[in-house]
Design a protein around this motif. Sequence first.
Motif, short mmCIF file in Angstrom:
data_model
loop_
_atom_site.label_atom_id
_atom_site.label_comp_id
_atom_site.label_asym_id
_atom_site.label_seq_id
_atom_site.Cartn_x
_atom_site.Cartn_y
_atom_site.Cartn_z
N THR A 105 0.82 -1.21 0.00
CA THR A 105 0.00 0.00 0.00
C THR A 105 0.86 1.27 0.00
O THR A 105 0.34 2.36 -0.15
N ALA A 106 2.17 1.10 0.16
CA ALA A 106 3.03 2.28 0.29
C ALA A 106 3.46 2.85 -1.06
O ALA A 106 4.03 3.94 -1.11
N ASN A 108 2.26 4.11 -4.91
CA ASN A 108 1.06 4.56 -5.63
C ASN A 108 0.69 3.52 -6.69
O ASN A 108 1.50 3.20 -7.56
N LYS B 231 -6.13 10.41 0.33
CA LYS B 231 -5.31 11.39 1.02
C LYS B 231 -4.69 10.82 2.30
O LYS B 231 -3.60 11.20 2.69
N PHE B 235 0.28 5.40 0.55
CA PHE B 235 1.13 5.90 -0.53
C PHE B 235 1.21 7.42 -0.53
O PHE B 235 2.27 7.99 -0.82
N GLU B 239 4.53 9.60 0.02
CA GLU B 239 4.96 10.69 -0.88
C GLU B 239 5.26 11.96 -0.08
O GLU B 239 6.25 12.65 -0.35
N ILE B 240 4.40 12.25 0.90
CA ILE B 240 4.67 13.43 1.74
C ILE B 240 5.98 13.25 2.49
O ILE B 240 6.81 14.14 2.57
N LEU B 244 7.91 15.33 -1.39
CA LEU B 244 7.43 15.81 -2.68
C LEU B 244 6.58 17.07 -2.46
O LEU B 244 5.89 17.18 -1.45
N PRO B 245 6.61 18.02 -3.40
CA PRO B 245 5.82 19.23 -3.22
C PRO B 245 4.32 18.92 -3.20
O PRO B 245 3.86 18.02 -3.91
N ASP B 246 3.60 19.68 -2.42
CA ASP B 246 2.17 19.48 -2.27
C ASP B 246 1.44 19.54 -3.61
O ASP B 246 0.54 18.75 -3.88
N ILE B 248 2.47 18.73 -6.58
CA ILE B 248 2.65 17.50 -7.38
C ILE B 248 1.88 16.34 -6.77
O ILE B 248 1.24 15.56 -7.48
N LYS B 252 -1.06 15.21 -9.28
CA LYS B 252 -0.58 14.03 -10.00
C LYS B 252 -0.89 12.75 -9.22
O LYS B 252 -1.72 11.95 -9.64
N TYR B 253 -0.29 12.61 -8.06
CA TYR B 253 -0.36 11.34 -7.37
C TYR B 253 -1.69 11.10 -6.67
O TYR B 253 -2.12 9.97 -6.48
N LEU B 254 -2.36 12.17 -6.27
CA LEU B 254 -3.64 12.01 -5.59
C LEU B 254 -4.79 11.98 -6.60
O LEU B 254 -5.72 11.20 -6.50
N LYS B 256 -4.92 11.17 -9.92
CA LYS B 256 -5.09 10.07 -10.88
C LYS B 256 -5.82 8.86 -10.29
O LYS B 256 -6.82 8.42 -10.87
N PRO B 257 -5.40 8.33 -9.15
CA PRO B 257 -6.16 7.19 -8.63
C PRO B 257 -7.58 7.58 -8.20
O PRO B 257 -8.50 6.77 -8.28
#
Lengths: 329, 340
Positions: A105-106, A108, B231, B235, B239-240, B244-246, B248, B252-254, B256-257
Amino acid sequence: MVMENGKILEVKDLAVSYKVYEGILKVLRNVSFYVLKGEKIGIIGESGCGKTTSMKSIMRILPTNALLEGGEIYYKGKNILKISKKEMTYLRRHSISMIFQDPSTALNPVFKIGPQIYDIVKYSSDRRLTKSEIHELAISYLKQAALPEPERILDSYPFQLSGGMKQRVNIAMSLASANDLLIADEPGTSLDVTIEDQIMRLLKSIVEEKHLSIILISHALGTVRGFVDRIYVMYAGTIVEYGPTKSIFSNPLHPYTRLLIESVPKLMGKKIPEGIPGVVPSYLNPPLGCRFSTRCPFKMDICEREMPQVYEAEDGHFVACHLFRKEGS
Amino acid sequence: MSTFKFVGKSLAYSIISLIGLSVLVFVLARVLPGNPARAALGPNAPPEAVQALMQQLHLNEPLYIQYWYWISGIFTGNWGLSLYTHRNVLLDVEQFFPATLELIIMAGIIDLLLAIPLGLLAGKMENTYVDNIIRVLTYIGIAIPSFVVAIFLQLIFGYGLHLFPIIGELSPGVTPPPRITGLYVIDGLLTGEFNVVVDAIWHLILPSFSLALGPLAQEARILRSAVVENKNSDFTLSEISHGLPDSIITTKYLLKPSLIPMITIYALDISSIIANAFLIEFIFNWPGISRYGLNAMLSKDLNGIIAVVMIAGVLFVIANTLVDVIIGYLDPRSREEVSD
Ligand SMILES: Nc1ncnc2c1ncn2[C@@H]1O[C@H](COP(=O)(O)OP(=O)(O)O)[C@@H](O)[C@H]1O
Ligand SMILES: [Mg+2]
């Protein structure tokens, strides 16, 4: 950089609760521990005792329903609960890194490993890297994490990799930013025993090679025995005992630690271990006194009323238990 | 290769659905009571004339022969005679359908353009006043039927504020651009008549917003809950914790899924947009295919009815295929399932 007594990290009296529908879960209370520069410590405790919560507090990634109710976390002399978002981001990019408990889960799920690790490499660098430099660095981290065919890994989605490979990817990602402290939250718990063993050996070699400090979390004492210098034993959101690994094993003091060591299956033992009777108390209404009092075979009256202080029983070996109360205190 | 295979598979399913739909619609239209030849010629026509017309329309033959005549006609440009306009149905479709298509496409675009930022913002700002405002707005959007929205919009922005036109595709005095696709915005762009493009978009806004409001409100809510869930996922926390910048992480990462459940619903919402377009066209006096469709039904114009229903079906299948492809792009696991 100011560093008190060579401590890279010091957590003092941390208290964290969670707001849930039923009320307030009073999880962490009086949690204090420290890590020296280059030191390896282990935090041990049953599942649900607040290990992950403690680590998320350090990374400042507690979930939205968490309440930070007290305590200080000094990192290289600065209270990281007070520093700006920008300073925290700087530490996350260049100094501290955390490996999560569950590798599946870690990562994406909808991005290939490539873009995920590229972004981490890109932002962990002090200067602007070219695309090919980023790629080269990512490959070298994957190689350091002992992943075969790094190019193929970069082109894979997480679901195309095995659990062990995913955890190696997580380790590779943390190599980009862990220059001082690595937090490994049960890095092998969700994997096969043999894979867990490989992951532990990999972590050990990385930590020793890069002279990192590490906090290794585990729910089992055996996992950390050959790895760490000191051990903290946690029970129901409190630290009950800590000391050098050797003394913890040769002379466990807290009734919980003793039961924990007894319940480790022994190869030569005749009896099947029974585990510790009873259950962890509810965090909604935890005991006023010692949190282990509801299960403790040596319970006294005072245990139900007062939280025990921490007593130094032998050199560097501390225990939070009324049994060890010194005369006159 | 795998993407190609994925799209191919998705298309194959679409074609099978369309064949199924065509058989269903054809059979339904033929078993309706009443004699279309009689209806076309009027009650006073002599029986011989009715017989002759039935002969001409192959109405005396078995159903599967009739279906064969009809389906081979579709591919050769002979869509049958409309009993209502008395010409090839294909010509009618070419005349009326582009206006409807333009309306539906515009509604689909407005839908996504508003649903995504609203849902993302509400999810990011969970339980703040921004989230609460969006929550109230989306509840209203879901609760009110599109034709009521249309009438309110006409009253407020048309009669009241005079900001938008109330009816039609173009202002009086604006000549339509040379017909290439029949979509005024596209034709205007292709021929460089930008004043027509602006005027056409201005006319499209109220009717397409009326169509889009319900679906976009629903999609924004679905996106919000996915964002809230993701959120707090490991994952995102990871990322945080890598610094990684908020910006992005969020875009991007939040995003798309989180889009996956919303886009799945979007396919269904397109069908409600298509269905509601019939009503909205009446309210805005839109020269689309709905009036034609209604008249075809009232005059029992078989070929007309079949054409209109089939077009709605084709639109839906195209939208679904597109959504499949988007989901395949968003969610690599779905691609894997199909190519197995
Ligand atoms: N987001 C949350 N909301 C409510 N309770 C939580 C949340 N996260 C953890 N908890 C609770 O806090 C306690 C400690 O959890 P955790 O820190 O994950 O323990 P460990 O890592 O030692 O297994 C558990 O009882 C767990 O149910
Ligand atoms: Mg945990």
